[in-house]
Design an enzyme around this catalytic site. Sequence first.
Site, PDB file in Angstrom:
ATOM      1  CG  ASP A   1      -4.004  -6.190   3.674  1.00  0.00           C
ATOM      2  OD1 ASP A   1      -4.983  -6.475   4.384  1.00  0.00           O
ATOM      3  OD2 ASP A   1      -3.093  -5.436   4.052  1.00  0.00           O
TER       4      ASP A   1
ATOM      5  CG  HIS B   1       0.968  -1.079  10.618  1.00  0.00           C
ATOM      6  ND1 HIS B   1       0.678  -2.172  11.407  1.00  0.00           N
ATOM      7  CD2 HIS B   1       0.695  -1.461   9.336  1.00  0.00           C
ATOM      8  CE1 HIS B   1       0.251  -3.170  10.632  1.00  0.00           C
ATOM      9  NE2 HIS B   1       0.254  -2.755   9.380  1.00  0.00           N
TER      10      HIS B   1
ATOM     11  CG  HIS C   1      -0.131  -6.522   7.247  1.00  0.00           C
ATOM     12  ND1 HIS C   1      -0.759  -6.169   6.068  1.00  0.00           N
ATOM     13  CD2 HIS C   1       1.015  -7.166   6.895  1.00  0.00           C
ATOM     14  CE1 HIS C   1      -0.029  -6.580   5.043  1.00  0.00           C
ATOM     15  NE2 HIS C   1       1.045  -7.182   5.513  1.00  0.00           N
TER      16      HIS C   1
END
Length: 392
Positions: free
Chosen positions: A263, A138, A176
């Site tokens: 995740d 990120h 994500h």
Amino acid sequence: MASDAIFIHHTDSSGYKFGEEHPFDPLRITLTIDLLKEINAISEKQMEAPPSYSEEELLSLVHRTDYLSAVKQLSEDAEFNDSSTLAQQFGLHTEDTPYFPGMHKAAMTIVSGSVAAADAVMTGRTKHAYHIAGGLHHAFPDRASGFCVYNDAAVAIKHIRQTYDARVLYIDTDVHHGDGVQWVFYDDPNVCTYSIHETGKFLFPGTGFVYEKGVDHGLGACYNVPLEPYTEDDSWLESFNVTLRKVIEAFKPDIIISQHGCDAHAYDPLSHIHCSMRIYAEIPAIIHELAHEHTDGRWIALGGGGYDIFRVVPRAWSLVWLTMIEHPIAKAVTAGEAPSLPDSWLQRWAAISPLKLPTKWLDDPSDIEPMPRRTEITEKNRAMQKIVVQDI
């Protein structure tokens, strides 16, 4: 077992810790390595620390000079008078990504590990390399984001492009969206970014939609596979297989770099995807197969997210290494068998785990409640698959 794989790890990576209550806990790495040692799948001799690299030379491949200076300043003096302003300017003031003492050293160690993995594979010293502490996808050139200070994956890819002139396929399976890596290479036709994740309509970072395809010369070298919340194993794996196989056939990479955030598991507290350990056996198996089919085996794997650190991460991350070395446990789990985890490991960590530890490599299906909207979710994901592959 094959031995053509290298495990990159440096103990300084454990210094990458935002605080005792923060979900990004380096204990995940300790748990995973301990599990691998208990099944005799790795020894201290097989683990390599990365060499020293020039900080400026590597980090400047991706990150801006003013950002690097800010990270160093905040790392060295947490009491810096103007720290709040400095931190706010560069994304290091949030609960997600707060600055901490030693931040630069720990983050640079992680970057070095991913670059070392890249060099090991690109020089032909090994076919596969695994850097478990990597995958901080990120971080942006000018700011921190989403638990990530430096973008080790992007630096490693830039290093490969600059040093070896190889075409890179980056595969991101974190729940994500791999936004930081995507935007760094959004205009680069020689780096294909592929991210499969929970749709940004409901989850951080709010990006990664199918219409994000790259710009200028990079148009068509960016693929996003956003999945519906509560997607389960079958639909997740179908979406992955259908889209990734078409992408790799069209792009023809020289090397694969994969990010293995785990995740998307139903137990994870930070997302809504509802998968089991089954996908974490299949993901490395599929990538391993594709690497040997398309890149002469050249494959670098990185860690990433994963916040059920006792029940999910050790098993998922261990399976990446077990797949690389063609260990019997990986083959058994991929075949649907569920060998038992070692009693010694379970006994050692049960005392501090807040939840009861699973006893087998695969989940008991009765422990994960099935979703009532399964058909609807699957149909929406299939419609999305068609959009992703229609222009390939």
